[in-house]
Scaffold this active site. Structure first.
Site, PDB file in Angstrom:
ATOM      1  N   GLY A  93       0.780  -1.225   0.000  1.00  0.00           N
ATOM      2  CA  GLY A  93       0.000   0.000   0.000  1.00  0.00           C
ATOM      3  C   GLY A  93       0.811   1.275   0.000  1.00  0.00           C
ATOM      4  CG  LEU A  95       1.741   3.658  -6.207  1.00  0.00           C
ATOM      5  CD1 LEU A  95       2.769   4.732  -6.512  1.00  0.00           C
ATOM      6  CD2 LEU A  95       1.547   2.728  -7.397  1.00  0.00           C
ATOM      7  CB  SER A 120       6.678   3.209 -15.590  1.00  0.00           C
ATOM      8  OG  SER A 120       5.881   2.891 -14.459  1.00  0.00           O
ATOM      9  CD  GLU A 121       3.914  -1.926 -15.528  1.00  0.00           C
ATOM     10  OE1 GLU A 121       3.482  -2.964 -16.082  1.00  0.00           O
ATOM     11  OE2 GLU A 121       4.263  -1.888 -14.347  1.00  0.00           O
ATOM     12  CE1 TYR A 125       1.407   7.079 -10.904  1.00  0.00           C
ATOM     13  CE2 TYR A 125       2.060   5.998 -12.935  1.00  0.00           C
ATOM     14  CZ  TYR A 125       2.379   6.477 -11.683  1.00  0.00           C
ATOM     15  OH  TYR A 125       3.656   6.353 -11.197  1.00  0.00           O
ATOM     16  CG  PHE A 410       7.840  15.723 -16.658  1.00  0.00           C
ATOM     17  CD1 PHE A 410       7.163  15.252 -15.549  1.00  0.00           C
ATOM     18  CD2 PHE A 410       7.101  16.042 -17.800  1.00  0.00           C
ATOM     19  CE1 PHE A 410       5.784  15.126 -15.555  1.00  0.00           C
ATOM     20  CE2 PHE A 410       5.728  15.918 -17.826  1.00  0.00           C
ATOM     21  CZ  PHE A 410       5.060  15.456 -16.699  1.00  0.00           C
TER      22      PHE A 410
END
Length: 410
Positions: A93, A95, A120-121, A125, A410
């Site tokens: 948990g 993240l 990244s994947e 998100y 970035f």
């Protein structure tokens, strides 16, 4: 490794080396001292969150303070970055804790109505309300297969130089073009030093970065950052041109620079992985299939403050619509909002009027930069039409005459 809840802290500047070590492990790269010093200069510890387990850093998230180009202008946006969890501490948990706290801090800060990141994947998100707002084209082509039209007139000069010595001119041109391009981020002196840095570790055997300048009657009106990589086979030279940025203020500069990039002596291939989905090159080459363009995700946007965000951008056509929004993580955004806007401005206020459309906060992020169609989201069942005809009436307003474009990771 303790199984107790681990505290989240705000790091100090001298924690950066430990953070860099965590990033290197998470993204499977080796630490490079030159690259580390370049990245240290952009790090904002006061905008970062760090978790340690005893000594080592095991989780981290940060944000850069920059502006983001949106339809009709530029707004403050939290540029989320350096997010990772150590392989030894997954599924605990961490993240979720960091992302939730970061969103709350951005919201409570009251300055940035949206957050933006590169993922990244893509599956990570959306659960935090980020929507895919801008895509990119990755071009990998055989240059011998392509032809460009002859210029209508020769009104400019091409020059090659080292980028660092031309930074003021590049910055002026970038700001001039950025004013009209959703998806491009602001660059102060610190960020220009970062963008133009050229650590050997990042060259992958290619040359140092060079800048191609196009000088028109009024000075520099185009530039391209690129490098080349030498390669030969039994048939002769097979070198590659690796393009990083192309910025042009007019079609003549754009065409002239691409004519050179596609015909560099001793090269036969070209690579450019941050092309826009409406890249003019697609409309110039004699055989667009030969560009080998591959579509991928680029910018993910999270609307943090619904009324502030929707009022901050402009709309392609006049719109007056009530939208019902659901946001589990930031409940202040949940409710009905009346958006009234157009090409010259917009307002967004809470209302008791019945909604015509309904969606979750992720959909607003996808719509925000003008690159995703309201109709496409409705067809996917992710925007609900509560009053017949509302998608057709409001849809054109959320678009823009230029697609949002990525420029830098970035």
């Amino acid at each position: 490794m303790t199984q107790l809840p681990l505290p989240v802290t705000v790091p100090r500047a001298d924690d950066f080396d430990d953070v860099a070590q965590l990033m290197a492990l998470a993204f499977h790269v080796s630490l490079d001292s030159d690259q580390q010093e370049v990245e240290r200069a952009t790090y904002e510890p006061e905008r970062s969150l760090l978790v340690r387990d005893g000594g080592p850093a095991v989780a981290h998230a940060s944000a850069f303070t920059r502006e983001l180009g949106v339809p009709g202008g530029s707004i403050p946006a939290a540029h989320v970055t350096m997010v990772s969890v150590a392989a030894t501490h997954r599924r605990r948990g961490l993240l979720t804790t960091l992302m939730r706290r970061q969103l709350r801090e951005v919201r409570d800060g009251g300055r940035e109505p949206v957050a933006v990141l590169w993922a990244s994947e893509g599956r990570i998100y959306p659960r935090f309300g980020y929507g895919l707002a801008a895509q990119r084209l990755a071009i990998q082509c055989e240059t011998t297969e392509l032809r460009l039209p002859e210029p209508v007139s020769v009104a400019g000069t091409l020059r090659l130089d080292r980028p660092a010595g031309r930074q003021p001119e590049l910055a002026r041109l970038y700001d001039r073009v950025r004013a009209d391009r959703p998806g491009w981020s602001s660059r102060d002196e610190r960020w220009w030093r970062y963008v133009l840095s050229d650590p050997t570790a990042l060259r992958d055997g290619a040359t140092e970065r060079r800048v191609l300048l196009h000088e028109g009657p009024e000075g520099v009106d185009g530039y391209a950052l690129f490098r080349t990589k030498d390669e030969w086979d039994r048939g002769g030279p097979r070198g590659e041109v690796r393009v990083h940025e192309v910025v042009a203020a007019n079609p003549a500069a754009y065409l002239a620079m691409w004519r050179m990039l596609l015909s560099v002596d001793l090269t036969r291939r070209l690579w450019f992985d941050t092309a826009a989905v409406d890249e003019p090159l697609l409309r110039l080459v004699n055989e667009p299939r030969r560009l080998g363009a591959h579509l991928s995700d680029a910018l993910w946007v999270r609307v943090v403050d619904v009324p502030a965000a929707l009022a901050a951008r402009r709309y392609a056509t006049d719109v007056d619509v009530v939208i019902e929004v659901a946001d589990e993580l930031l409940p202040e955004n949940t409710g009905c909002w009346r958006l009234v806007g157009g090409p010259s401005g917009a307002s967004c206020t809470a209302t008791d009027e019945p909604a015509r459309l309904a969606c979750d906060i992720r959909c607003l992020g996808e719509l925000y930069l003008g690159g995703t169609g309201l109709g496409a989201l409705a067809a996917a069942g992710r925007v609900r039409e509560l009053v017949s005809g509302s998608v057709a009436a409001a849809g054109p307003a959320f678009g823009w005459y230029r697609a949002p474009a990525p420029m830098e990771v970035f």
